[in-house]
Design an enzyme around this catalytic site. Sequence first.
Site, mmCIF file in Angstrom:
data_model
loop_
_atom_site.group_PDB
_atom_site.id
_atom_site.type_symbol
_atom_site.label_atom_id
_atom_site.label_comp_id
_atom_site.label_asym_id
_atom_site.label_seq_id
_atom_site.Cartn_x
_atom_site.Cartn_y
_atom_site.Cartn_z
ATOM 1 N N ARG A 51 -13.643 -17.199 22.873
ATOM 2 C CA ARG A 51 -12.330 -16.761 22.413
ATOM 3 C C ARG A 51 -11.370 -17.932 22.256
ATOM 4 O O ARG A 51 -10.247 -17.753 21.840
ATOM 5 C CB ARG A 51 -11.774 -15.697 23.360
ATOM 6 C CG ARG A 51 -12.553 -14.398 23.296
ATOM 7 C CD ARG A 51 -12.128 -13.503 22.161
ATOM 8 N NE ARG A 51 -10.742 -13.077 22.306
ATOM 9 C CZ ARG A 51 -10.322 -12.178 23.179
ATOM 10 N NH1 ARG A 51 -11.188 -11.598 23.981
ATOM 11 N NH2 ARG A 51 -9.062 -11.856 23.253
ATOM 12 N N LYS A 56 -4.758 -0.455 31.222
ATOM 13 C CA LYS A 56 -4.383 -0.297 29.814
ATOM 14 C C LYS A 56 -3.921 1.138 29.597
ATOM 15 O O LYS A 56 -4.504 2.066 30.180
ATOM 16 C CB LYS A 56 -5.585 -0.571 28.899
ATOM 17 C CG LYS A 56 -6.150 -1.970 29.029
ATOM 18 C CD LYS A 56 -7.479 -2.117 28.289
ATOM 19 C CE LYS A 56 -8.073 -3.509 28.549
ATOM 20 N NZ LYS A 56 -9.449 -3.626 28.074
ATOM 21 N N GLU A 111 -9.801 -0.842 34.768
ATOM 22 C CA GLU A 111 -11.076 -1.557 34.726
ATOM 23 C C GLU A 111 -11.023 -2.772 35.643
ATOM 24 O O GLU A 111 -9.956 -3.132 36.141
ATOM 25 C CB GLU A 111 -11.361 -2.067 33.308
ATOM 26 C CG GLU A 111 -11.504 -1.008 32.243
ATOM 27 C CD GLU A 111 -11.392 -1.637 30.859
ATOM 28 O OE1 GLU A 111 -12.415 -2.131 30.357
ATOM 29 O OE2 GLU A 111 -10.295 -1.651 30.290
ATOM 30 N N LYS A 169 -11.415 -6.939 36.107
ATOM 31 C CA LYS A 169 -11.224 -8.172 35.331
ATOM 32 C C LYS A 169 -12.344 -9.125 35.740
ATOM 33 O O LYS A 169 -12.388 -9.607 36.869
ATOM 34 C CB LYS A 169 -9.853 -8.778 35.635
ATOM 35 C CG LYS A 169 -9.520 -9.973 34.750
ATOM 36 C CD LYS A 169 -8.070 -10.399 34.945
ATOM 37 C CE LYS A 169 -7.655 -11.470 33.965
ATOM 38 N NZ LYS A 169 -8.534 -12.644 33.956
ATOM 39 N N GLU A 225 -17.251 -10.108 28.089
ATOM 40 C CA GLU A 225 -17.344 -11.233 29.019
ATOM 41 C C GLU A 225 -18.804 -11.530 29.345
ATOM 42 O O GLU A 225 -19.567 -10.626 29.708
ATOM 43 C CB GLU A 225 -16.620 -10.851 30.316
ATOM 44 C CG GLU A 225 -16.229 -12.017 31.167
ATOM 45 C CD GLU A 225 -14.802 -12.481 30.890
ATOM 46 O OE1 GLU A 225 -14.375 -13.409 31.590
ATOM 47 O OE2 GLU A 225 -14.133 -11.932 29.993
#
Length: 218
Positions: A56, A209, A33, A35, A92
Amino acid sequence: TDTEASGAEAFDARIRRELGLTETDPPVAYAAELKFDGLAINLRYEQGVLVTAATRGDGEQGEDVTQNIRTVGQIPLRLHGAAPEVLEVRGEVYMRRDDFEALNERQREKGEKTFINPRNTAAGAIRQLDPALVAQRPLSFFAYGLGEVRGWALPPTHGELLDAFVAMGLPVCADRAVVQGADGLVAFHAAMGAKRDALPFDIDGVVYKVNSLDLQQQ
């Protein structure tokens, strides 16, 4: 933070070591993905309804920014379909480059000071302004991960988790792929590097990931 092909190869080698795989085992499937360069947010849905949103912060405790997040049009206040008892969605908040330029153009027309970059502008809006002002800021959102989950059978892979988010009405970046082994990671990295300047938003790089959520846990 690694920009060379050797970085992906070292990552894959480390994962294979952790999982106890030998050279004869097949390649590991990875979810690759972008960032995003924005502000990390945790959205908490209960019975499909958005109840809280928090930055967060440092570690667990973030700032409550629920009222401001409610004004971000891309974030559903209610999830589509049969909803889990509790679902925390990590993602995000960011500002698209064209939206940022248009915002600065409006600031100039009003004779007010312009903003420096999309990331700080998005973060500043979510953190400080009252909801009426946030609603005038052109903010966007991408979902990419999970926090607490209750009453929902997780999909087996991260790729399918992102597909499930889309089905629930959550925005997920289309520039993502499930790839095989280090070669797949290197190819994704190169493709995104070539595309980076044409993307409508700023990125910090790419994220890899392990696709299987079971293997991720391991």
